[in-house]
Design a protein around this motif. Structure first.
Motif, PDB file in Angstrom:
ATOM      1  N   UNK A 262       0.832  -1.203   0.000  1.00 29.65           N
ATOM      2  CA  UNK A 262       0.000   0.000   0.000  1.00 29.65           C
ATOM      3  C   UNK A 262       0.868   1.255   0.000  1.00 29.65           C
ATOM      4  N   UNK A 263       1.927   1.259   0.834  1.00 33.70           N
ATOM      5  CA  UNK A 263       2.818   2.407   0.913  1.00 33.70           C
ATOM      6  C   UNK A 263       3.538   2.639  -0.410  1.00 33.70           C
ATOM      7  N   UNK A 264       4.095   1.589  -0.979  1.00 29.64           N
ATOM      8  CA  UNK A 264       4.899   1.730  -2.187  1.00 29.64           C
ATOM      9  C   UNK A 264       4.022   2.043  -3.390  1.00 29.64           C
ATOM     10  N   UNK A 265       2.815   1.452  -3.453  1.00 28.21           N
ATOM     11  CA  UNK A 265       1.950   1.668  -4.621  1.00 28.21           C
ATOM     12  C   UNK A 265       1.533   3.121  -4.767  1.00 28.21           C
ATOM     13  N   UNK A 266       1.576   3.879  -3.660  1.00 25.75           N
ATOM     14  CA  UNK A 266       1.267   5.303  -3.740  1.00 25.75           C
ATOM     15  C   UNK A 266       2.421   6.054  -4.405  1.00 25.75           C
ATOM     16  N   UNK A 267       3.638   5.580  -4.205  1.00 24.68           N
ATOM     17  CA  UNK A 267       4.813   6.308  -4.670  1.00 24.68           C
ATOM     18  C   UNK A 267       5.419   5.725  -5.941  1.00 24.68           C
ATOM     19  N   UNK A 268       5.211   4.435  -6.175  1.00 22.55           N
ATOM     20  CA  UNK A 268       5.802   3.769  -7.335  1.00 22.55           C
ATOM     21  C   UNK A 268       4.697   3.125  -8.156  1.00 22.55           C
ATOM     22  N   UNK A 269       4.779   3.276  -9.475  1.00 19.14           N
ATOM     23  CA  UNK A 269       3.823   2.630 -10.360  1.00 19.14           C
ATOM     24  C   UNK A 269       4.157   1.130 -10.416  1.00 19.14           C
ATOM     25  N   UNK A 270       3.233   0.290  -9.921  1.00 15.21           N
ATOM     26  CA  UNK A 270       3.499  -1.146  -9.801  1.00 15.21           C
ATOM     27  C   UNK A 270       2.657  -1.941 -10.788  1.00 15.21           C
ATOM     28  N   UNK A 271       3.210  -3.032 -11.305  1.00 16.16           N
ATOM     29  CA  UNK A 271       2.386  -3.934 -12.132  1.00 16.16           C
ATOM     30  C   UNK A 271       1.409  -4.691 -11.233  1.00 16.16           C
ATOM     31  N   UNK A 272       0.349  -5.186 -11.828  1.00 16.44           N
ATOM     32  CA  UNK A 272      -0.667  -5.901 -11.035  1.00 16.44           C
ATOM     33  C   UNK A 272      -0.085  -7.152 -10.368  1.00 16.44           C
ATOM     34  N   UNK A 273       0.943  -7.756 -10.978  1.00 18.77           N
ATOM     35  CA  UNK A 273       1.524  -8.980 -10.424  1.00 18.77           C
ATOM     36  C   UNK A 273       2.352  -8.736  -9.177  1.00 18.77           C
ATOM     37  N   UNK A 389       5.557   6.973  -9.323  1.00 13.55           N
ATOM     38  CA  UNK A 389       6.681   7.126 -10.249  1.00 13.55           C
ATOM     39  C   UNK A 389       6.811   5.886 -11.131  1.00 13.55           C
ATOM     40  N   UNK A 390       6.926   6.153 -12.451  1.00 12.09           N
ATOM     41  CA  UNK A 390       7.204   5.060 -13.388  1.00 12.09           C
ATOM     42  C   UNK A 390       8.722   4.876 -13.444  1.00 12.09           C
ATOM     43  N   UNK A 391       9.218   3.872 -12.735  1.00 10.89           N
ATOM     44  CA  UNK A 391      10.658   3.708 -12.599  1.00 10.89           C
ATOM     45  C   UNK A 391      11.348   3.430 -13.933  1.00 10.89           C
ATOM     46  N   UNK A 392      10.713   2.679 -14.806  1.00  9.98           N
ATOM     47  CA  UNK A 392      11.339   2.381 -16.094  1.00  9.98           C
ATOM     48  C   UNK A 392      11.563   3.650 -16.910  1.00  9.98           C
ATOM     49  N   UNK A 393      10.516   4.484 -16.998  1.00  8.30           N
ATOM     50  CA  UNK A 393      10.664   5.737 -17.737  1.00  8.30           C
ATOM     51  C   UNK A 393      11.646   6.678 -17.049  1.00  8.30           C
ATOM     52  N   UNK A 394      11.613   6.684 -15.714  1.00  8.71           N
ATOM     53  CA  UNK A 394      12.509   7.556 -14.960  1.00  8.71           C
ATOM     54  C   UNK A 394      13.961   7.139 -15.180  1.00  8.71           C
ATOM     55  N   UNK A 395      14.243   5.848 -15.175  1.00 13.97           N
ATOM     56  CA  UNK A 395      15.613   5.372 -15.396  1.00 13.97           C
ATOM     57  C   UNK A 395      16.093   5.762 -16.782  1.00 13.97           C
ATOM     58  N   UNK A 396      15.216   5.624 -17.787  1.00 12.39           N
ATOM     59  CA  UNK A 396      15.599   6.032 -19.144  1.00 12.39           C
ATOM     60  C   UNK A 396      15.882   7.526 -19.212  1.00 12.39           C
ATOM     61  N   UNK A 397      15.057   8.322 -18.505  1.00 10.02           N
ATOM     62  CA  UNK A 397      15.239   9.777 -18.529  1.00 10.02           C
ATOM     63  C   UNK A 397      16.550  10.176 -17.871  1.00 10.02           C
ATOM     64  N   UNK A 398      16.905   9.530 -16.751  1.00 12.23           N
ATOM     65  CA  UNK A 398      18.176   9.842 -16.086  1.00 12.23           C
ATOM     66  C   UNK A 398      19.344   9.490 -17.012  1.00 12.23           C
TER      67      UNK A 398
END
Length: 410
Positions: A262-273, A389-398
């Motif tokens: 619950x905590x992480x899903x607010x801050x990180x975009x998570x897949x349903x799995x 946060x979409x980590x995949x897109x963020x990593x590409x942007x960095x």
């Protein structure tokens, strides 16, 4: 009497007689040792069949040849000893006769019966053999018998220990089934073991080792189940209580995984799995279906009464082991999920740190105000400081921003 070369001297004849006498005694001892061999005695009284019967028949024929040759050989030596005993010093006639007996073709073993298709109506006197030729033929036949015994011994040595082990396991299975109140061993197991014993006695050279291996594997599997059940019977209460404690740990770990999700899903975009997969309720229901943890040791040592939940001890052992394994897997899965979710938060923080460190370098090298670099920084910053946060897109942007500052070099 055919000549056998120049007559021997008296000293030569005496030496030859002593040497042949020692040889006769040694051969006699070897033949008696062979016939007293354990395998020889077992085979002599056994009802054989198949390849073993064929091999043993050939060995018996060879043994008959040895004794026939030995009797003729011994007869010649006895005759030579009689000739030597005629006079204190043998004369020319005695020396000539001794030379023939000891050196010439003096051995005439009894003729073996020829198959009818190889017989003739005309007499054909058999050629005589010298003592050396006779010993050579005896040795050949003797060795063939020994080789047959060695082959049969090797067969017995290969499978008899395994058969004895199978019999011991069957006895142990019989004892445990009686103690645990389980169905007795299938009658087919004892019948198969009896068949294998019969084959081992009658035809060891064609023993079906694969059948013994198959029976051994079946007995091993059944004995493993019974041994596990017997161990469970003796320690059922503590193991059931430990399972209850383990399920409590699973429930706690799954609750922590849900909170973290619950905590992480607010801050990180998570897949349903990425969501937790709770199993504690199902595990608790499976544990509740087992007999109670308070089953007394005295009750556990007895045959379970009819109608007691959980069935026989073998089935209880299987079910308890299955629930224990599922609980350990669920606990590991819940803890791994929590760790992975926290790892995503750490990954976001690590990307933020890389972005800010790269910005500091951009200021030092004078690229902070470069429009393209600034655009790339803004894009990465928005992604990393936007929830979720979409980590995949963020990593590409960095990575994209770092390329602009470092010129493609790290």
């Amino acid at each position: 009497m055919q000549p056998a070369g120049p007559p021997m001297s008296g000293e030569g004849a005496d030496h030859a007689l002593r040497t042949r006498g020692e040889e006769r005694d040694r051969i006699s001892g070897d033949l008696l040792d062979l016939e007293s061999h354990t395998s020889f005695q077992l085979l002599k009284g056994a009802a054989l069949r198949g390849r073993t019967l064929t091999a043993w028949a050939s060995a018996q024929e060879a043994m008959t040849r040895v004794w026939t040759l030995y009797d003729a050989y011994r007869g010649v030596l006895r005759q030579a000893e009689e000739v030597r005993a005629r006079r204190a010093r043998p004369g020319p006639a005695e020396l000539e006769e001794l030379t023939f007996l000891l050196m010439g073709p003096s051995v005439r073993p009894a003729a073996e019966a020829e198959p009818v298709e190889r017989r003739s109506l005309r007499p054909s006197p058999a050629d005589g053999l010298s003592l050396d030729e006779t010993v050579t033929r005896m040795d050949e036949a003797f060795r063939s018998v020994g080789e047959t015994l060695t082959e049969i011994d090797a067969a017995w040595t290969a499978f008899l220990p395994a058969m004895e082990s199978a019999a011991a396991r069957l006895d142990e299975i019989t004892r445990l089934t009686a103690d645990l109140g389980e169905p007795p061993p299938a009658p087919g197991h004892a019948a198969e073991l009896a068949r294998l014993r019969s084959t081992a006695t009658a035809d060891p050279l064609d023993f079906p080792v694969a059948d013994l291996d198959r029976l051994g594997a079946t007995l091993d599997s059944r004995l493993t189940d019974l041994s596990r059940a017997d161990a469970l019977r003796r320690s059922y209460g503590p193991r059931h209580a430990a399972l209850t404690d383990l399920i409590a740990l699973v429930r706690t770990a799954e609750a922590e995984a849900r909170r973290t999700h619950l905590l992480v899903s607010v801050k990180i975009l998570l897949p349903s799995s990425a969501g937790p997969r709770p199993a504690s309720d199902r595990l608790a229901a499976d544990a509740a279906a087992l007999p109670p943890a308070g089953l007394a040791a005295a009750d556990a040592a007895a045959t379970p009464p009819v109608g007691l939940a959980g069935g026989g001890w073998v089935e209880r052992a299987r079910r308890l082991s299955s629930v224990e394994a599922a609980a350990r897997e669920a606990l590991n899965r819940a803890r791994t999920t929590t760790s992975a979710l926290l790892g995503l938060m750490a990954r976001r923080d690590e990307l933020r740190g890389r972005l800010l460190a790269t910005q500091s370098k951009a200021v030092r090298v004078g690229l902070a105000e470069d429009p393209e670099s600034a655009r790339r920084f803004t894009r990465a910053h928005e992604l990393l400081w936007t929830a979720p946060c979409d980590l995949n897109q963020a990593a590409d942007a960095v990575e994209h921003y770092q390329d602009a500052i470092h010129g493609g070099r790290r």
